[in-house]
Design a protein around this motif. Structure first.
Motif, PDB file in Angstrom:
ATOM      1  N   SER A   1      12.971 -13.022   5.049  1.00  0.00           N
ATOM      2  CA  SER A   1      13.817 -13.220   3.869  1.00  0.00           C
ATOM      3  C   SER A   1      13.192 -12.584   2.630  1.00  0.00           C
ATOM      4  CB  SER A   1      14.051 -14.712   3.617  1.00  0.00           C
ATOM      5  OG  SER A   1      14.842 -15.289   4.626  1.00  0.00           O
ATOM      6  N   GLN A   2      11.884 -12.745   2.471  1.00  0.00           N
ATOM      7  CA  GLN A   2      11.187 -12.159   1.332  1.00  0.00           C
ATOM      8  C   GLN A   2      11.258 -10.635   1.372  1.00  0.00           C
ATOM      9  OE1 GLN A   2       7.450 -14.648   2.007  1.00  0.00           O
ATOM     10  NE2 GLN A   2       7.493 -14.576  -0.213  1.00  0.00           N
TER      11      GLN A   2
ATOM     12  N   LYS B   1      14.841  -9.426   0.594  1.00  0.00           N
ATOM     13  CA  LYS B   1      15.108  -9.554  -0.841  1.00  0.00           C
ATOM     14  C   LYS B   1      14.457  -8.412  -1.611  1.00  0.00           C
ATOM     15  CE  LYS B   1      14.763 -12.896  -4.655  1.00  0.00           C
ATOM     16  NZ  LYS B   1      13.987 -12.085  -5.615  1.00  0.00           N
ATOM     17  N   SER B   2      13.205  -8.108  -1.284  1.00  0.00           N
ATOM     18  CA  SER B   2      12.497  -7.025  -1.961  1.00  0.00           C
ATOM     19  C   SER B   2      13.188  -5.689  -1.719  1.00  0.00           C
ATOM     20  CB  SER B   2      11.045  -6.963  -1.483  1.00  0.00           C
ATOM     21  OG  SER B   2      10.366  -5.873  -2.076  1.00  0.00           O
TER      22      SER B   2
ATOM     23  N   SER C   1       5.101  -6.625   5.321  1.00  0.00           N
ATOM     24  CA  SER C   1       4.255  -7.763   4.987  1.00  0.00           C
ATOM     25  C   SER C   1       2.799  -7.422   5.305  1.00  0.00           C
ATOM     26  CB  SER C   1       4.680  -9.006   5.761  1.00  0.00           C
ATOM     27  OG  SER C   1       4.560  -8.791   7.150  1.00  0.00           O
TER      28      SER C   1
ATOM     29  N   PHE D   1       2.603 -13.105   1.691  1.00  0.00           N
ATOM     30  CA  PHE D   1       3.554 -14.181   1.947  1.00  0.00           C
ATOM     31  C   PHE D   1       2.804 -15.509   1.988  1.00  0.00           C
ATOM     32  CE2 PHE D   1       2.132 -12.301   5.909  1.00  0.00           C
ATOM     33  CZ  PHE D   1       1.748 -13.384   6.682  1.00  0.00           C
TER      34      PHE D   1
END
Length: 291
Positions: A143-144, A147-148, A158, A248
């Protein structure tokens, strides 16, 4: 370029590094508490808004495909075994995402596995989640990354800090921090020796790419172990079109590793409402005995 709605999940090799007796069982189907590893990975993708999930499966991976397929036999067995909660989780996945399986005919490495997803991915951006890595937390790692990417339209991966002794287990990114927890990737190396790089930023198996990575993979040559390494193509990507990285806060478990598999079972069992309290008491009792 658009938003990320597709994902590739490459399945790992048959068997495991720690259960040699299960030579015909994909490691992704091994159970963590009460569900196979692959279910946790697919759930992470769905929670990140992914609608099309491409499973890249090699020979002997039919169990993974069958698990997500509509099957009276499977559903009847889960019901009879008292695993209605697991059936509910699988049904929720089917309702929210399309599960598509593509056969990787030859084991030519992770880069080749990702390239196998091209017929479904087309020109769109996509996530990659390694099938034996579990991350748990809010927001989840994918999700992170999604979004980025949606905000920057730049491929984003990541990264996590590792000790010297673990450097050779991972792809390692040479990065420079642009904001707290956010980096520009300058270069990458696949499983270097600690002396070969100053960086300790490792790749734990979660990525979001624009389609340029497919173009690079298409012309990539085999390198380490005669395989097409995703890391090599990511190195070209960061030099030609740019590549970002981010840390993260979610918990991450390498379920393809002996210790990681045990840790995942213990920690996820502690979160389980049916097992958590009893397991916690047992661990406290065990700790006293160990002292």
């Amino acid at each position: 370029m658009g938003k990320v709605k597709k994902a590739i999940i490459p399945a790992a090799g048959l068997g495991t590094r720690f259960l040699p007796a299960t030579k015909t069982v994909p490691k992704e189907m091994l159970t963590i508490v009460d569900a196979p590893i692959i279910l946790y990975v697919v759930e992470e993708a769905v929670q990140a808004g992914i609608e099309d999930i491409v499973l890249i499966a090699g020979r002997g991976k039919n169990a993974i495909e069958d698990f997500f397929d509509t099957s009276f036999e499977l559903e009847d067995k889960l019901a009879k075994d008292g695993k209605e909660h697991l059936l509910e989780r699988v049904t929720k996945i089917r309702d929210k995402a399309n599960i598509i399986s593509i056969r990787q005919k030859h084991a030519y490495g992770l880069g080749h596995a990702v390239l196998c997803g091209l017929p479904i991915i087309g020109k769109e951006p996509f996530a990659v989640l390694l099938g034996d890595e579990i991350t748990m937390g809010e927001p989840n790692v994918t999700s992170q990354l999604v979004k980025s990417f949606n905000e920057t339209q730049v491929s984003t991966i990541s990264v996590m800090k590792v000790e010297d002794k673990d450097v050779s287990k991972y792809g390692i990114a040479d990065v420079e921090e642009t904001n707290k927890g956010y980096f520009k990737v300058n270069s990458l190396m696949e499983k270097p020796k600690p002396a070969e790089t100053k960086s300790r930023w490792a790749l734990p198996g979660r990525y979001v790419f624009d389609n340029h990575i497919m173009e690079i993979l298409h012309s990539a040559k085999p390198s380490l172990h005669g395989e097409i390494q995703l890391t090599d193509s990511m190195k070209v990507l960061c030099q030609t079109h740019g590549l970002n990285a981010m840390t993260f806060t979610a918990d991450r478990y390498d379920a393809g590793d002996k210790l990681g598999y045990l840790q995942a079972n213990i920690e996820l069992a502690l979160r389980n409402p049916e097992l958590g309290n009893e397991l916690k008491l047992y661990i406290k009792e065990l700790a006293q005995r160990l002292n």
